[in-house]
Design an enzyme around this catalytic site. Structure first.
Site, PDB file in Angstrom:
ATOM      1  CG  ASP A 120      -1.905  -1.155   1.212  1.00 17.06           C
ATOM      2  OD1 ASP A 120      -2.256  -1.625   0.121  1.00 17.06           O
ATOM      3  OD2 ASP A 120      -2.288  -1.609   2.313  1.00 17.06           O
ATOM      4  N   GLY A 128      -0.022   1.837  -7.271  1.00 13.48           N
ATOM      5  CA  GLY A 128      -1.034   2.066  -8.304  1.00 13.48           C
ATOM      6  C   GLY A 128      -0.934   3.478  -8.855  1.00 13.48           C
ATOM      7  N   GLY A 146      -4.764  -4.024  -3.727  1.00  9.66           N
ATOM      8  CA  GLY A 146      -5.735  -2.945  -3.907  1.00  9.66           C
ATOM      9  C   GLY A 146      -4.911  -1.744  -4.315  1.00  9.66           C
ATOM     10  CG  HIS A 147      -2.230  -1.839  -6.959  1.00 16.56           C
ATOM     11  ND1 HIS A 147      -1.329  -2.372  -7.858  1.00 16.56           N
ATOM     12  CD2 HIS A 147      -1.943  -2.436  -5.771  1.00 16.56           C
ATOM     13  CE1 HIS A 147      -0.547  -3.249  -7.237  1.00 16.56           C
ATOM     14  NE2 HIS A 147      -0.910  -3.305  -5.972  1.00 16.56           N
ATOM     15  NE  ARG A 191       5.279 -31.126  -9.724  1.00 18.42           N
ATOM     16  CZ  ARG A 191       6.077 -31.409  -8.703  1.00 18.42           C
ATOM     17  NH1 ARG A 191       6.720 -30.435  -8.097  1.00 18.42           N
ATOM     18  NH2 ARG A 191       6.228 -32.645  -8.307  1.00 18.42           N
ATOM     19  N   GLY A 195      -0.006  14.339  -3.177  1.00 20.52           N
ATOM     20  CA  GLY A 195      -1.470  14.240  -3.233  1.00 20.52           C
ATOM     21  C   GLY A 195      -1.842  12.963  -3.972  1.00 20.52           C
TER      22      GLY A 195
HETATM   23  P1  GDP Z   1      -0.773   0.460  -3.508  1.00 23.29           P
HETATM   24  O1  GDP Z   1      -1.414  -0.797  -3.048  1.00 23.29           O
HETATM   25  O2  GDP Z   1       0.704   0.453  -3.320  1.00 23.29           O
HETATM   26  O3  GDP Z   1      -1.155   0.841  -4.902  1.00 23.29           O
HETATM   27  O4  GDP Z   1      -1.326   1.609  -2.548  1.00 23.29           O
HETATM   28  P2  GDP Z   1      -2.863   1.818  -2.088  1.00 23.29           P
HETATM   29  O5  GDP Z   1      -3.612   2.317  -3.257  1.00 23.29           O
HETATM   30  O6  GDP Z   1      -3.363   0.621  -1.394  1.00 23.29           O
HETATM   31  O7  GDP Z   1      -2.699   2.937  -0.969  1.00 23.29           O
HETATM   32  C1  GDP Z   1      -2.124   4.164  -1.259  1.00 23.29           C
HETATM   33  C2  GDP Z   1      -3.128   5.274  -0.925  1.00 23.29           C
HETATM   34  O8  GDP Z   1      -2.479   6.521  -0.902  1.00 23.29           O
HETATM   35  C3  GDP Z   1      -4.232   5.428  -1.946  1.00 23.29           C
HETATM   36  O9  GDP Z   1      -5.388   5.832  -1.281  1.00 23.29           O
HETATM   37  C4  GDP Z   1      -3.719   6.544  -2.864  1.00 23.29           C
HETATM   38  O10 GDP Z   1      -4.771   7.269  -3.483  1.00 23.29           O
HETATM   39  C5  GDP Z   1      -3.032   7.407  -1.869  1.00 23.29           C
HETATM   40  N1  GDP Z   1      -1.870   8.164  -2.378  1.00 23.29           N
HETATM   41  C6  GDP Z   1      -0.870   7.758  -3.186  1.00 23.29           C
HETATM   42  N2  GDP Z   1       0.078   8.705  -3.284  1.00 23.29           N
HETATM   43  C7  GDP Z   1      -0.335   9.730  -2.524  1.00 23.29           C
HETATM   44  C8  GDP Z   1       0.240  10.989  -2.175  1.00 23.29           C
HETATM   45  O11 GDP Z   1       1.328  11.352  -2.570  1.00 23.29           O
HETATM   46  N3  GDP Z   1      -0.492  11.799  -1.327  1.00 23.29           N
HETATM   47  C9  GDP Z   1      -1.719  11.425  -0.844  1.00 23.29           C
HETATM   48  N4  GDP Z   1      -2.357  12.242  -0.027  1.00 23.29           N
HETATM   49  N5  GDP Z   1      -2.269  10.236  -1.144  1.00 23.29           N
HETATM   50  C10 GDP Z   1      -1.585   9.408  -1.956  1.00 23.29           C
HETATM   51  P1  IMO Z   2      -1.052  -4.124  -2.327  1.00 22.89           P
HETATM   52  O1  IMO Z   2      -0.614  -4.703  -3.651  1.00 22.89           O
HETATM   53  C1  IMO Z   2      -1.211  -4.520   1.985  1.00 22.89           C
HETATM   54  C2  IMO Z   2      -1.144  -8.599   3.553  1.00 22.89           C
HETATM   55  C3  IMO Z   2      -2.317  -9.161   4.326  1.00 22.89           C
HETATM   56  C4  IMO Z   2      -1.612 -10.151   5.229  1.00 22.89           C
HETATM   57  C5  IMO Z   2      -0.507 -10.710   4.335  1.00 22.89           C
HETATM   58  C6  IMO Z   2      -0.866 -12.004   3.646  1.00 22.89           C
HETATM   59  O2  IMO Z   2      -2.273  -3.308  -2.400  1.00 22.89           O
HETATM   60  O3  IMO Z   2       0.112  -3.454  -1.666  1.00 22.89           O
HETATM   61  P2  IMO Z   2      -2.496 -12.666   1.656  1.00 22.89           P
HETATM   62  O4  IMO Z   2      -3.949 -12.352   1.448  1.00 22.89           O
HETATM   63  O5  IMO Z   2      -1.598 -12.137   0.588  1.00 22.89           O
HETATM   64  O6  IMO Z   2      -2.251 -14.103   1.942  1.00 22.89           O
HETATM   65  O7  IMO Z   2      -2.139 -11.876   3.031  1.00 22.89           O
HETATM   66  O8  IMO Z   2      -0.248  -9.692   3.364  1.00 22.89           O
HETATM   67  N1  IMO Z   2      -1.468  -8.085   2.212  1.00 22.89           N
HETATM   68  C7  IMO Z   2      -1.434  -6.786   1.871  1.00 22.89           C
HETATM   69  N2  IMO Z   2      -1.214  -5.700   2.628  1.00 22.89           N
HETATM   70  N3  IMO Z   2      -1.383  -4.392   0.651  1.00 22.89           N
HETATM   71  C8  IMO Z   2      -1.559  -5.476  -0.131  1.00 22.89           C
HETATM   72  O9  IMO Z   2      -1.529  -5.405  -1.467  1.00 22.89           O
HETATM   73  C9  IMO Z   2      -1.656  -6.748   0.486  1.00 22.89           C
HETATM   74  N4  IMO Z   2      -1.826  -8.018   0.036  1.00 22.89           N
HETATM   75  C10 IMO Z   2      -1.711  -8.823   1.109  1.00 22.89           C
HETATM   76  O10 IMO Z   2      -2.975  -8.147   5.048  1.00 22.89           O
HETATM   77  O11 IMO Z   2      -0.985  -9.477   6.280  1.00 22.89           O
HETATM   78 MG    MG Z   3      -2.915  -1.470  -1.791  1.00 24.82          MG
END
Ligand code: GDP
Ligand code: IMO
Ligand code: MG
Length: 428
Positions: A13, A17, A40-41, A143, A414
């Site tokens: 996170d 994305g 979740g991107h 497998r 942002g």
């Molecule tokens: P990912 O899983 O690595 O793609 O990240 P997530 O989407 O799960 O979480 C990142 C969160 O931060 C999302 O809600 C984005 O919209 C937000 N985000 C990303 N870059 C920035 C930033 O520079 N500033 C702010 N305020 N929000 C950001």
């Molecule tokens: P993105 O791509 C944050 C975490 C779960 C758990 C561990 C294993 O958006 O960064 P799983 O379901 O993969 O077997 O869970 O990894 N986890 C994530 N945490 N962002 C994710 O994806 C995650 N995908 C899995 O919360 O701790």
């Molecule tokens: Mg994410």
């Protein structure tokens, strides 16, 4: 610089994305290389706000080809819902979205196993996303998995499903006290998926090779981050795929020497969802403040994310293992109202000072050693060049760069596509 791997530098996170959506305007192809819809991107652009779980984050750029590589595990219902959402916006997917024949399928029984095993852990679950990720990768390694290409080979598929239904039924009835699986039900589901996904399923190897041969600009999009990598993360609090750029080689079909840049993506602080050690976690007011300002709630499970200061030890470890050539630091703007900000630069474990990530049980006992820096207390949202940032913000970013040991090329101010500072000559 044609091939850039985008890799999570923390616990997931980090903003991968957004980074991919921003960089994809210049990319010919984006390949997702690992994980499944545990991802979740989040993307915020002129079309709205989206949380992509499976589609590569380049999908909003109609001229960019998008590939789901062999390293990805596919939940067909989730993928089809995302395709429909994008198509509704008038963005075509036919002829530019490709799913590899080698990618494994997530079945409802994988999801059920994930749920049942989490429940069996009682008060100490791993906190998975319950999307069937480890059961599908376990089947892959054993497998006995079903791949997207199998959907197009019905007689072969029926035989595989009969074996799987028999073996899994023994497990479901014997261990989980659950009803057995029916091969016929699995087959009917597969027939439906074959009809709807069929046009997207192909051998992506020639496409990827052609892009490499033609020196096209490619982004390799990772899922999760290094601290949850199957080998290098805090096992067993990890996912079941390789989040490192090496995972992109295997999971996208890119030879190692063809990856020209590895962009590690970090946030200006640390978050985690799920269980396991997180040394800089803040349980209290400051953690709550970061969570509220950063809207740190899971994109897949809506769980409140655990929040804490930037962990320079974990980020440096990630940089070493993954070989980051550049770093992106997202969400700098979340600190705009903070008076003081901390960065962990070492861990204390009893009498010892550590500069690397120890074994998981020790990681649970380390105490971070912090440096404190002054905040800037002005909005940074409109900054587009490094010099637009207040001097304290620049000092904070500079210190992260020193601690991690990698040049910072991108700074997020942002959530929107253009809320970014490119801070290195020649990047992107
Ligand atoms: P990912 O899983 O690595 O793609 O990240 P997530 O989407 O799960 O979480 C990142 C969160 O931060 C999302 O809600 C984005 O919209 C937000 N985000 C990303 N870059 C920035 C930033 O520079 N500033 C702010 N305020 N929000 C950001
Ligand atoms: P993105 O791509 C944050 C975490 C779960 C758990 C561990 C294993 O958006 O960064 P799983 O379901 O993969 O077997 O869970 O990894 N986890 C994530 N945490 N962002 C994710 O994806 C995650 N995908 C899995 O919360 O701790
Ligand atoms: Mg994410």
């Amino acid at each position: 610089m044609p091939v850039t791997a985008i890799v999570g530098a923390q616990w997931g996170d980090e903003g991968k994305g957004k980074v991919v959506d921003t960089l994809a305007s210049r990319a010919d192809m984006v390949v997702r290389y690992n994980g499944g819809n545990n991802a979740g991107h989040t993307i915020q652009n002129e079309h709205g706000t989206f949380r992509l779980h499976l589609l590569p984050s380049g999908i909003f750029h109609a001229a960019t080809e998008c590939v789901i590589g062999p390293g990805v595990v596919v939940n067909p219902a989730v993928l089809l819902a995302e395709v429909a959402e994008v198509e509704r916006l008038g963005i075509p997917t036919a002829g530019r979205l490709w799913l590899d024949t080698r990618s494994h399928l997530i079945f409802p029984h994988h999801i059920l196993m994930d749920e049942l095993e989490e429940a069996a852990r009682g008060g100490s679950p791993h906190g998975t996303t319950k999307q069937g990720i480890w059961p599908v990768y376990a089947d892959k390694a054993a497998r006995v998995g079903i791949r997207l290409g199998d959907l197009l080979e019905e007689s072969h598929l029926r035989e595989q499903l009969e074996f799987i239904a028999a073996r899994k039924s023994a497990l479901f009835e014997g261990v989980y006290r659950h009803e057995p699986l029916e091969a016929e039900t699995l087959l009917r589901a597969c027939q439906g998926w074959a009809r709807r996904l069929g046009p997207y399923i192909t051998d992506t190897h020639p496409l990827v090779q052609e892009a490499l041969r033609a020196d096209r600009t490619m982004l390799l999009e990772g899922q999760l981050g290094v601290m949850r990598d199957l080998d290098w993360g805090l096992y067993p609090f990890v996912t079941s795929s390789t989040t490192l750029p090496g995972g992109a080689c295997a999971g996208a079909g890119i030879p190692p020497h063809r990856i020209t840049r590895v962009l590690g993506v970090a946030k200006a602080y640390t978050t985690a969802v799920g269980a396991g050690p997180m040394p800089t976690e803040l349980r209290g007011e400051t953690g709550d403040r970061i969570r509220e300002l950063g809207q740190e709630f899971g994109a897949t499970t809506q769980r409140p994310r655990r929040c804490g200061w930037f962990d320079g030890v974990a980020a440096r470890f990630a940089a070493e293992v993954a070989g980051f050539t550049h770093l992106a630091v997202m969400k700098l703007d979340i600190f705009d109202t903070f008076e003081r900000i901390r960065i962990a630069v070492a861990y204390r474990l009893g009498e010892k000072t550590l500069h690397t990530v120890p074994h998981t049980a020790s990681m649970a006992r380390v105490e971070p050693v912090y440096e404190e820096l002054p905040g800037w207390r002005v909005p940074t949202h409109d900054a587009r060049r490094l010099l637009d940032l207040p001097v304290e913000a620049r000092a904070f970013v500079r210190r992260i760069e020193e601690v991690v040991g990698v040049p910072i090329a991108m700074i997020g101010v942002g959530p929107g596509r253009s809320d970014v500072i490119f801070s290195q000559e020649g990047f992107p």
